[in-house]
Design a protein around this motif. Structure first.
Motif, PDB file in Angstrom:
ATOM      1  N   UNK A  96       5.077 -10.751  -9.368  1.00  0.00           N
ATOM      2  CA  UNK A  96       4.087 -10.309  -8.386  1.00  0.00           C
ATOM      3  C   UNK A  96       4.062  -8.774  -8.279  1.00  0.00           C
ATOM      4  N   UNK A  97       5.249  -8.183  -8.242  1.00  0.00           N
ATOM      5  CA  UNK A  97       5.352  -6.717  -8.128  1.00  0.00           C
ATOM      6  C   UNK A  97       4.664  -6.061  -9.328  1.00  0.00           C
ATOM      7  N   UNK A  98       4.916  -6.614 -10.498  1.00  0.00           N
ATOM      8  CA  UNK A  98       4.300  -6.077 -11.716  1.00  0.00           C
ATOM      9  C   UNK A  98       2.777  -6.179 -11.621  1.00  0.00           C
ATOM     10  N   UNK A 105      10.522  -8.914 -21.020  1.00  0.00           N
ATOM     11  CA  UNK A 105       9.505  -8.581 -22.042  1.00  0.00           C
ATOM     12  C   UNK A 105       8.216  -9.372 -21.794  1.00  0.00           C
ATOM     13  N   UNK A 106       8.364 -10.678 -21.606  1.00  0.00           N
ATOM     14  CA  UNK A 106       7.175 -11.540 -21.519  1.00  0.00           C
ATOM     15  C   UNK A 106       6.438 -11.383 -20.180  1.00  0.00           C
ATOM     16  N   UNK A 107       7.183 -11.360 -19.092  1.00  0.00           N
ATOM     17  CA  UNK A 107       6.539 -11.412 -17.773  1.00  0.00           C
ATOM     18  C   UNK A 107       6.319 -10.037 -17.145  1.00  0.00           C
ATOM     19  N   UNK A 108       7.152  -9.058 -17.509  1.00  0.00           N
ATOM     20  CA  UNK A 108       7.050  -7.759 -16.844  1.00  0.00           C
ATOM     21  C   UNK A 108       6.574  -6.663 -17.797  1.00  0.00           C
ATOM     22  N   UNK A 136       0.805  -1.232   0.000  1.00  0.00           N
ATOM     23  CA  UNK A 136       0.000   0.000   0.000  1.00  0.00           C
ATOM     24  C   UNK A 136       0.839   1.285   0.000  1.00  0.00           C
ATOM     25  N   UNK A 137       2.091   1.194   0.373  1.00  0.00           N
ATOM     26  CA  UNK A 137       2.909   2.418   0.537  1.00  0.00           C
ATOM     27  C   UNK A 137       4.036   2.522  -0.486  1.00  0.00           C
ATOM     28  N   UNK A 138       4.299   1.437  -1.212  1.00  0.00           N
ATOM     29  CA  UNK A 138       5.461   1.408  -2.109  1.00  0.00           C
ATOM     30  C   UNK A 138       5.082   1.966  -3.482  1.00  0.00           C
ATOM     31  N   UNK A 139       5.783   3.023  -3.903  1.00  0.00           N
ATOM     32  CA  UNK A 139       5.459   3.670  -5.176  1.00  0.00           C
ATOM     33  C   UNK A 139       6.311   3.149  -6.324  1.00  0.00           C
ATOM     34  N   UNK A 140       7.544   2.758  -6.032  1.00  0.00           N
ATOM     35  CA  UNK A 140       8.423   2.268  -7.098  1.00  0.00           C
ATOM     36  C   UNK A 140       9.493   1.392  -6.481  1.00  0.00           C
ATOM     37  N   UNK A 141       9.972   0.464  -7.289  1.00  0.00           N
ATOM     38  CA  UNK A 141      11.042  -0.420  -6.810  1.00  0.00           C
ATOM     39  C   UNK A 141      11.976  -0.735  -7.972  1.00  0.00           C
TER      40      UNK A 141
END
Ligand code: SF4
Length: 359
Positions: free
Chosen positions: A230-232, A263-266, A196-201
């Motif tokens: 998962x992040x994506x 390319x494929x997953x993200x 909920x708080x993470x804007x970018x990684x």
């Protein structure tokens, strides 16, 4: 003075864990042992012992973080240094870290702070280096120094999750953003907490074989790949970095596999930073990465269909610039960490194409 020793989150007494793949030993042998659930090592920690990161300790069946509010680094950095090239370009980020790390990368550029908690002098003591820096002070310093974001970086933020999370919870109320620079080895439970708080990684995808992760980083590749996906899926802005080490992870096949995975997953809009290695820490016997190897990797990424592939650690290289993926016009010019923008609020000023910038 901040008490750096605070009860940790994300752990269970082994005897309380249900049987299954996540419980690493039998309940009957559990005693006062606990299992940490912050990262995918899921360390089983005996009474009086610490986990692999060296900064989470079992005291009589309770897990404590030893680094709460103990900043070993507090820097004001250009966000490009993290690197983030598409998230708030041209801004500054207040960067914080504690000592400790859950990886043991033999080429770690920050080994003096990431590996220190595992050294002999610290193994049997709870002495933790760093200055007192409360979450409130971090916010105050970011606002005072014109930093619209806070970066959890230099060492792995997962290992100081309690401290990071307390800061992260305060930022959005002050219109500040949170960015992590991570090895991507956190558990799903950790991701759920920070989501909920993470804007970018920016996640280091350090190689593409289990052999490399095991031999060079003392970790596993699979959890990193699962977390990237998962992040994506969670919609957090994601950039990926790979440091190319001669003979270790720089074969054309491996680079092609990484590019195709991204390319494929993200997605093709995910920026991929391919950085140059310089001998350091326990890897001083290898030469620096040849510049043309980096440039070849950039070309492999582009050929695989990635829209934004960047070279790293080659100041002044033209592959540091952002080009419109449609008309190929240069839209962001980078020299080191300084930038000049020619875009129209995230769109190509020539053809109007989306540049996938978070502004
Ligand atoms: S955060 Fe530290 S103690 Fe917890 S599982 Fe990872 S390495 Fe082990």
């Amino acid at each position: 003075m901040i008490n750096a020793m605070k009860e940790a989150i994300l752990y269970k007494k082994l005897s309380d864990l249900p049987a299954g793949p996540l419980r690493r030993i039998e309940a009957s042998k559990a005693g006062n042992k606990i299992q940490c659930g912050a990262c995918n090592h899921r360390c089983v920690i005996g009474d009086g012992e610490k986990g692999i990161c060296g900064v989470r300790k079992n005291e009589k069946g309770k897990l404590y973080t030893l680094v709460y509010g103990k900043a070993i680094v507090e820097n004001i950095d250009p966000i490009e240094k993290k690197p983030f090239f598409h998230f708030m370009p041209g801004t500054r980020s207040l960067s914080v870290a504690t000592v400790g790390c859950n990886f043991r990368c033999m080429y770690c550029q920050n080994a003096d702070i990431s590996q220190i908690s595992k050294e002999r002098a610290f193994e049997d003591s709870d002495l933790i280096l760093g200055k007192d820096l409360s979450p409130e002070k971090v916010i105050e310093h970011a606002l005072k120094n014109d930093c619209p974001s806070i970066a959890y970086t230099y060492t792995e933020p997962t290992i100081f999750i309690e401290y990071a999370l307390d800061i992260m919870k305060m930022t959005h109320k002050k219109n500040l953003k949170n960015v992590w620079v991570s090895n991507g080895y956190m558990t799903k439970e950790t991701l759920d907490l920070i989501d909920p708080y993470l804007d970018a990684i920016n996640v280091d995808l350090k190689g593409f074989t289990e052999k490399f992760y095991q031999e060079v980083c003392s970790a596993k590749l699979r959890p990193v790949l699962e977390n990237l996906k998962d992040i994506k899926k969670r919609g957090i802005w994601l950039e990926v970095t790979t440091l190319l080490i001669p003979t270790k992870n720089d074969s054309l096949k491996e680079l092609k596999n990484i590019a195709e995975f991204i390319k494929k997953e993200l997605g093709p809009e995910t920026p991929w930073h391919v950085s140059r290695f310089f001998p350091t820490y326990k890897m001083i016997d290898l030469p620096p990465t040849e510049v043309d190897v980096i440039q070849k990797a950039v070309e492999i990424g582009k050929k695989a269909g990635l829209k934004y592939v960047y070279s790293g650690n080659i100041p002044g290289d033209s592959f540091e610039d952002t080009y419109c993926p449609k008309c190929k016009e240069k839209m962001i010019d980078r020299t080191g960490y300084s930038i000049e923008r020619f875009d129209d609020k995230g769109k190509c000023s020539k053809c109007g194409a989306n540049l996938n910038l978070v502004l």
